[in-house]
Design an enzyme around this catalytic site. Structure first.
Site, PDB file in Angstrom:
ATOM      1  N   LYS A  54       0.852  -1.202   0.000  1.00 43.34           N
ATOM      2  CA  LYS A  54       0.000   0.000   0.000  1.00 43.34           C
ATOM      3  C   LYS A  54       0.878   1.238   0.000  1.00 43.34           C
ATOM      4  CE  LYS A  54      -4.156  -1.627   2.291  1.00 43.34           C
ATOM      5  NZ  LYS A  54      -4.755  -1.940   3.568  1.00 43.34           N
ATOM      6  N   GLN A  98      -5.416  -1.195   9.897  1.00 44.08           N
ATOM      7  CA  GLN A  98      -5.487  -2.550   9.348  1.00 44.08           C
ATOM      8  C   GLN A  98      -6.206  -3.474  10.341  1.00 44.08           C
ATOM      9  OE1 GLN A  98      -3.832  -2.939   6.218  1.00 44.08           O
ATOM     10  NE2 GLN A  98      -4.914  -4.882   6.152  1.00 44.08           N
ATOM     11  N   ASP A 121     -11.466   4.060   4.375  1.00 42.71           N
ATOM     12  CA  ASP A 121     -11.872   2.659   4.285  1.00 42.71           C
ATOM     13  C   ASP A 121     -13.393   2.527   4.480  1.00 42.71           C
ATOM     14  OD1 ASP A 121     -10.967   0.130   3.776  1.00 42.71           O
ATOM     15  OD2 ASP A 121     -10.462  -0.344   5.855  1.00 42.71           O
TER      16      ASP A 121
END
Ligand code: NAP
Length: 297
Positions: A54, A98, A121
Site C-alpha cells: 500500500k 489494518q 476505508d
C-alpha cells in the site's frame, strides 16, 4: 458463449494513473501532496507485506505515505492516541487501521475514534450511515471497486436484478446499498438463505462476498449475467506444492461458458482494492482542503 474476463489489474492500473495525475494537480493547488496513513498493530508478516505494498502504491500515485507499524502489545490508550494525532495532522487526509486488531484491543472503539472525513476505508458508523442516507460518504474500497467496474460495463444499472451473496459490514452490506442507489433491485443472500441457486438464476448481476471456495456453481447463473467474484480462498496445496491455488467463491471454469462477464481470482476484484483506496484518499484530500473533487474519478 465464452464470457469476457473482467481485468481487475487493468482497471486498477488505469485508476491509479488517473489518481496519480489528479494528485499532482492537487499538490500544485494545495501546496502539499495528499497523505495516507496506514496503522498496523502486530507483526503478522502477510499484513506487513500488504501494508508495504500500500505504501509503495501511495508514493507511486504521487501521494505521501505514513506507515505506523506498532508492536502487538500496543495498548488501547496508545492506539487511540495515535488515531487522534493522525486526525489532527493536516498532512494526513486518509487513515486506514489494518483489521483485525489483536484480541486485547477494542476494535469498535478504535474505529469510532477515526475522523469520518479521513475514514478512507468507509468503516466508521458515520460513513455507513451517510451511505444509507444517500449522502456523500467514504465507501469501503472493495464494494466501491465492484461498482466502478460495473459502471464500465453498463451505461445504466437501473432496474437490473442484483444478488449480493454475503452481508459483511465492509463488503456485502455496502455493496447492496451501492447497487440500490443505482436503482438495481437488490437481494442480499447469506448463510441462512434458502435456495440460493433459484435466487441466482434470476440475477443480472451477482456479487460474491462469501469466502467459500467455488460455492456458486456455473449452472446456477443466468446466461448473460455479470459476475463479480470478491472471494479470495486458498485451496489445500497440491502434493509437492508449498502453497495452494487461490480461487474465488464462484466456480470460474463452469461460469465462464455461461455468463456475459466475470472477474477471475486472482486478478479481478482483489486487484482493485488498493487503487480504490488511493482514489478515496484523493477525494478526501480535496474535501479536506476545500477543493472541488475531480469529476469522473
Ligand atoms: P465475512 O465477514 O466472513 O462474511 C461472509 C458472508 O458470507 C457472511 O455474510 C455469511 O453469512 C456469508 N456466507 C457464508 N457462507 C455462506 C453460504 N454457504 N451461502 C451464502 N452466504 C454465506 O467475509 P468478508 O470479509 O465479507 O469477505 C468475503 C470474501 O471476500 C472473503 O473471501 C474475503 O477474503 C474476500 N474479500 C476480498 C477483499 C478484496 O478483494 N480486497 C476485501 C474484503 C474481503 P452470515 O452473515 O449469515 O454468516
Amino acid at each position: 458463449m465464452t464470457a469476457t474476463r473482467i481485468d481487475g489489474k487493468a482497471f486498477a492500473a488505469a485508476l491509479r494513473e488517473r489518481v496519480g495525475s489528479h494528485a499532482l494537480d492537487f499538490a500544485s493547488k494545495a501546496g502539499r501532496k495528499p497523505g495516507l496513513a496506514v496503522v498496523l498493530v502486530g507483526e503478522d508478516p502477510a499484513s506487513q507485506v500488504y501494508v508495504r505494498s500500500k505504501g509503495k502504491a501511495t508514493v507511486a500515485a504521487n501521494m505521501e505515505s505514513f506507515e505506523h507499524l506498532l508492536p502487538a502489545e500496543t495498548t488501547q490508550t496508545d492506539l487511540v492516541a495515535l488515531v487522534e494525532k493522525l486526525n489532527a495532522d493536516p498532512s494526513v487526509d486518509g487513515i486506514l487501521v489494518q483489521l483485525p486488531l489483536p484480541g486485547h484491543l477494542d476494535e469498535k472503539a478504535v474505529i469510532a475514534a477515526i475522523n469520518p472525513d479521513k475514514d478512507v476505508d468507509g468503516i466508521t458508523p458515520t460513513n455507513a450511515g451517510r451511505l444509507v442516507l444517500g449522502m456523500d460518504a467514504h465507501i469501503s474500497c472493495t464494494p466501491l471497486g465492484c461498482l466502478l467496474m460495473l459502471r464500465e460495463i453498463y451505461d445504466d444499472l437501473s432496474g437490473l436484478d442484483a444478488v449480493v451473496v454475503g452481508r459483511s459490514i465492509l463488503f456485502g452490506k455496502p455493496m447492496a446499498q451501492l447497487l440500490l442507489a443505482e436503482n438495481c433491485t437488490v437481494t442480499m443472500a447469506h448463510s441462512r438463505t434458502r435456495n440460493l441457486p433459484d435466487l441466482l438464476r434470476r440475477a443480472d448481476i451477482v456479487v460474491a462476498a462469501v469466502g467459500v471456495p467455488n460455492l456458486i456453481r456455473g449452472e446456477w447463473l443466468k446466461r448473460g449475467a455479470v459476475i463479480l467474484d470478491g472471494g479470495i480462498n486458498r485451496l489445500e496445496p497440491a502434493p509437492g506444492a508449498s502453497k495452494g491455488r487461490l480461487v474465488g467463491d464462484v466456480a470460474f471454469d463452469e461460469a465462464v461458458g455461461h455468463v456475459r462477464a466475470i472477474t477471475p481470482v486472482p486478478g479481478g476484484v482483489g486487484a482493485t482494492t488498493i487503487a480504490v483506496l488511493l482514489r478515496n484518499t484523493l477525494v478526501a484530500a480535496h474535501r479536506n482542503a476545500g477543493l472541488a473533487v475531480p469529476e469522473g474519478i
